[in-house]
Design a protein around this motif. Structure first.
Motif, PDB file in Angstrom:
ATOM      1  N   LEU A 108      -2.055   3.949   8.650  1.00 31.35           N
ATOM      2  CA  LEU A 108      -1.470   2.740   9.251  1.00 31.35           C
ATOM      3  C   LEU A 108      -2.537   1.973  10.024  1.00 31.35           C
ATOM      4  O   LEU A 108      -2.755   0.776   9.813  1.00 31.35           O
ATOM      5  CB  LEU A 108      -0.322   3.085  10.220  1.00 31.35           C
TER       6      LEU A 108
ATOM      7  N   THR B  93       0.840  -1.206   0.000  1.00 25.85           N
ATOM      8  CA  THR B  93       0.000   0.000   0.000  1.00 25.85           C
ATOM      9  C   THR B  93       0.875   1.256   0.000  1.00 25.85           C
ATOM     10  O   THR B  93       0.429   2.328  -0.367  1.00 25.85           O
ATOM     11  CB  THR B  93      -0.948   0.038   1.221  1.00 25.85           C
ATOM     12  N   ASP B  94       2.127   1.091   0.406  1.00 26.45           N
ATOM     13  CA  ASP B  94       3.034   2.241   0.353  1.00 26.45           C
ATOM     14  C   ASP B  94       3.299   2.677  -1.092  1.00 26.45           C
ATOM     15  O   ASP B  94       3.534   3.847  -1.353  1.00 26.45           O
ATOM     16  CB  ASP B  94       4.357   1.915   1.062  1.00 26.45           C
TER      17      ASP B  94
ATOM     18  N   GLY C 257       6.438   4.030   5.511  1.00 25.87           N
ATOM     19  CA  GLY C 257       6.575   3.797   4.080  1.00 25.87           C
ATOM     20  C   GLY C 257       7.669   4.679   3.491  1.00 25.87           C
ATOM     21  O   GLY C 257       8.735   4.866   4.104  1.00 25.87           O
TER      22      GLY C 257
ATOM     23  N   ASP D 177       8.718   0.845  10.090  1.00 25.82           N
ATOM     24  CA  ASP D 177       7.872   0.078   9.158  1.00 25.82           C
ATOM     25  C   ASP D 177       8.363  -1.371   9.185  1.00 25.82           C
ATOM     26  O   ASP D 177       9.315  -1.701   9.908  1.00 25.82           O
ATOM     27  CB  ASP D 177       7.950   0.672   7.733  1.00 25.82           C
TER      28      ASP D 177
ATOM     29  N   SER E 154      10.297  -2.946   4.074  1.00 27.25           N
ATOM     30  CA  SER E 154      10.078  -1.545   3.657  1.00 27.25           C
ATOM     31  C   SER E 154      11.241  -0.674   4.110  1.00 27.25           C
ATOM     32  O   SER E 154      11.712   0.196   3.372  1.00 27.25           O
ATOM     33  CB  SER E 154       8.795  -0.983   4.278  1.00 27.25           C
TER      34      SER E 154
ATOM     35  N   ASN F 194       2.272  -5.024  14.635  1.00 31.60           N
ATOM     36  CA  ASN F 194       1.317  -5.935  15.270  1.00 31.60           C
ATOM     37  C   ASN F 194       1.968  -6.670  16.434  1.00 31.60           C
ATOM     38  O   ASN F 194       1.283  -7.262  17.251  1.00 31.60           O
ATOM     39  CB  ASN F 194       0.810  -6.974  14.251  1.00 31.60           C
TER      40      ASN F 194
HETATM   41  N1  SAM Z   1       2.500   6.488   6.042  1.00 31.75           N
HETATM   42  C1  SAM Z   1       2.975   6.377   4.686  1.00 31.75           C
HETATM   43  C2  SAM Z   1       2.302   7.411   3.821  1.00 31.75           C
HETATM   44  O1  SAM Z   1       1.198   7.829   4.132  1.00 31.75           O
HETATM   45  O2  SAM Z   1       2.895   7.772   2.798  1.00 31.75           O
HETATM   46  C3  SAM Z   1       2.715   4.976   4.122  1.00 31.75           C
HETATM   47  C4  SAM Z   1       1.268   4.600   4.125  1.00 31.75           C
HETATM   48  S1  SAM Z   1       0.964   2.997   3.460  1.00 31.75           S
HETATM   49  C5  SAM Z   1      -0.699   3.167   3.000  1.00 31.75           C
HETATM   50  C6  SAM Z   1       0.860   1.997   4.933  1.00 31.75           C
HETATM   51  C7  SAM Z   1       2.220   1.691   5.520  1.00 31.75           C
HETATM   52  O3  SAM Z   1       2.045   1.082   6.803  1.00 31.75           O
HETATM   53  C8  SAM Z   1       3.048   0.738   4.671  1.00 31.75           C
HETATM   54  O4  SAM Z   1       4.340   1.252   4.496  1.00 31.75           O
HETATM   55  C9  SAM Z   1       3.044  -0.547   5.492  1.00 31.75           C
HETATM   56  O5  SAM Z   1       4.195  -1.337   5.300  1.00 31.75           O
HETATM   57  C10 SAM Z   1       2.935   0.005   6.901  1.00 31.75           C
HETATM   58  N2  SAM Z   1       2.385  -0.988   7.837  1.00 31.75           N
HETATM   59  C11 SAM Z   1       1.131  -1.480   7.873  1.00 31.75           C
HETATM   60  N3  SAM Z   1       1.007  -2.401   8.857  1.00 31.75           N
HETATM   61  C12 SAM Z   1       2.222  -2.472   9.462  1.00 31.75           C
HETATM   62  C13 SAM Z   1       2.732  -3.241  10.537  1.00 31.75           C
HETATM   63  N4  SAM Z   1       1.975  -4.129  11.168  1.00 31.75           N
HETATM   64  N5  SAM Z   1       4.019  -3.055  10.894  1.00 31.75           N
HETATM   65  C14 SAM Z   1       4.801  -2.160  10.242  1.00 31.75           C
HETATM   66  N6  SAM Z   1       4.368  -1.402   9.210  1.00 31.75           N
HETATM   67  C15 SAM Z   1       3.095  -1.562   8.821  1.00 31.75           C
END
Ligand code: SAM
Length: 328
Positions: free
Chosen positions: A202, A8-9, A109, A130, A134, A176
């Motif tokens: 997130l 999703t990043d 991200g 992250d 990532s 998590n």
């Molecule tokens: N915050 C950034 C932005 O808005 O540009 C990235 C948003 S992206 C939609 C969601 C991010 O959350 C991704 O980089 C994903 O890898 C990270 N993410 C989601 N669940 C995660 C987890 N359980 N542990 C670490 N990172 C997580």
């Protein structure tokens, strides 16, 4: 699941690059004048250039979306980006230039906010968190660019390959996994230092129990702080189908879940995620209608023709910016 969530990043990055390419970002009034952001387009283009040499696959995915994005998406990215930037800047400015403060961007991200913030606030430290894969890509991209390496004053530990600067750290953790995450934060941050947590899209990807435990543990660990969160909400009106349609589309097209979209489906319920008394939640349509000046609106309208104003309204009513502060 981890891989699809991580990807999703690529959407977030491509949306940002598209909004930059079309001139939505940086906003001259809100980001350049108010937040003192400089060279915004240049450091983003440089990140994309360096990404190409690190992962042609990710670069191609990002580049494809940049070329096909619609005005409603660019408006959404613009609103999300400037409203978080302004909230951060106003809070940091209110603390005073000399106040020691740490920013922790959870689920960072490819976000590059650390660049202007570290430049503008000399007593600020910044931690990006992250998933391991990532963080590994982001570290390689930053290290592969002479310009970004210099901007951030990066160093590399040759034995571990870890990239860092005196005031900037990249940390891998699965958010998590609470124990592992709190241990990383314990090692890299200061409990007594004023702390700003950013979660931009997130929490919506985390399971309810894990996300609530993460919020609770962080708020009780740091002495004082502010949590700035941006997420979609499913909608709570009886005939509001936004959240259900979004969940079904994500499930079908990507096998991706947003486990709490229909749980914290209104501004009030979203505010209840934070164990503080003052969580303030605004939807992005309110921000667009009330906080974007007439001149800025005129500038936006000159960039692309936006026919789908009703669609923009429906979408932006389902995204929220929340700020919640605590002080022990
Ligand atoms: N915050 C950034 C932005 O808005 O540009 C990235 C948003 S992206 C939609 C969601 C991010 O959350 C991704 O980089 C994903 O890898 C990270 N993410 C989601 N669940 C995660 C987890 N359980 N542990 C670490 N990172 C997580």
């Amino acid at each position: 699941m981890e891989t699809v969530v991580q990807q999703t990043d690529y959407d977030a990055l491509s949306c940002r690059m598209s909004a930059i390419a079309k001139g939505y970002l940086p906003s001259p009034s809100l980001q350049v004048d108010r937040c003192n952001y400089h060279q915004y387009k240049e450091f983003h283009m440089e990140y994309l250039r360096a990404l190409k040499s690190v992962s042609m696959r990710i670069y191609s995915i990002v580049n494809r979306v940049v070329k096909t994005s619609f005005p409603v998406m660019n408006y959404g990215t613009y609103l999300r980006t400037v409203s978080i930037d302004v909230a951060l800047n106003d809070y940091l400015t209110s603390l005073g230039k000399d106040k020691k403060v740490q920013v922790i961007n959870l689920g960072c991200g490819s976000d590059l906010r650390m660049i202007p913030l570290l430049q503008n606030f000399p007593t600020l430290t910044y931690i990006d968190v992250d998933y391991d894969s990532s963080i590994s890509v982001k570290s390689k991209v930053l290290w592969n660019s002479e310009a970004l390496k210099n901007l951030l004053d990066l160093q590399r530990d040759e034995s571990t390959g870890e990239v860092f600067a005196e005031r900037y750290k990249l940390a891998s953790s699965d958010l998590n996994r609470l124990e592992e995450t709190m241990q990383r934060l314990h090692d890299l941050t200061e409990k007594d230092c004023t702390t700003i947590i950013i979660t931009e899209c997130l929490l919506c990807y985390m399971r309810q129990e894990e996300s609530q435990k993460l919020i609770g543990s962080i708020v009780s660990y740091y002495q004082s702080g502010t949590w700035i969160a941006y997420d979609p909400i499913g909608g709570s009106e009886p005939n509001d189908r936004f959240g259900r349609v979004m969940q079904a589309n994500l499930r079908e097209s990507r096998n991706l879940e947003m486990p709490t979209l229909m749980i914290y489906n209104s501004k009030e319920k979203y505010a209840s995620r934070f164990p503080t008394t003052d969580a303030s939640v605004t939807d992005m349509w309110e921000i667009f209608s009330n906080r974007i000046s007439a001149d800025e609106n005129k500038r936006l309208r000159s960039l692309q023709f936006l026919d789908e104003i009703e669609e923009l309204k429906v979408m932006q009513k389902h995204y929220v910016l929340s700020t919640a502060s605590w002080q022990k």
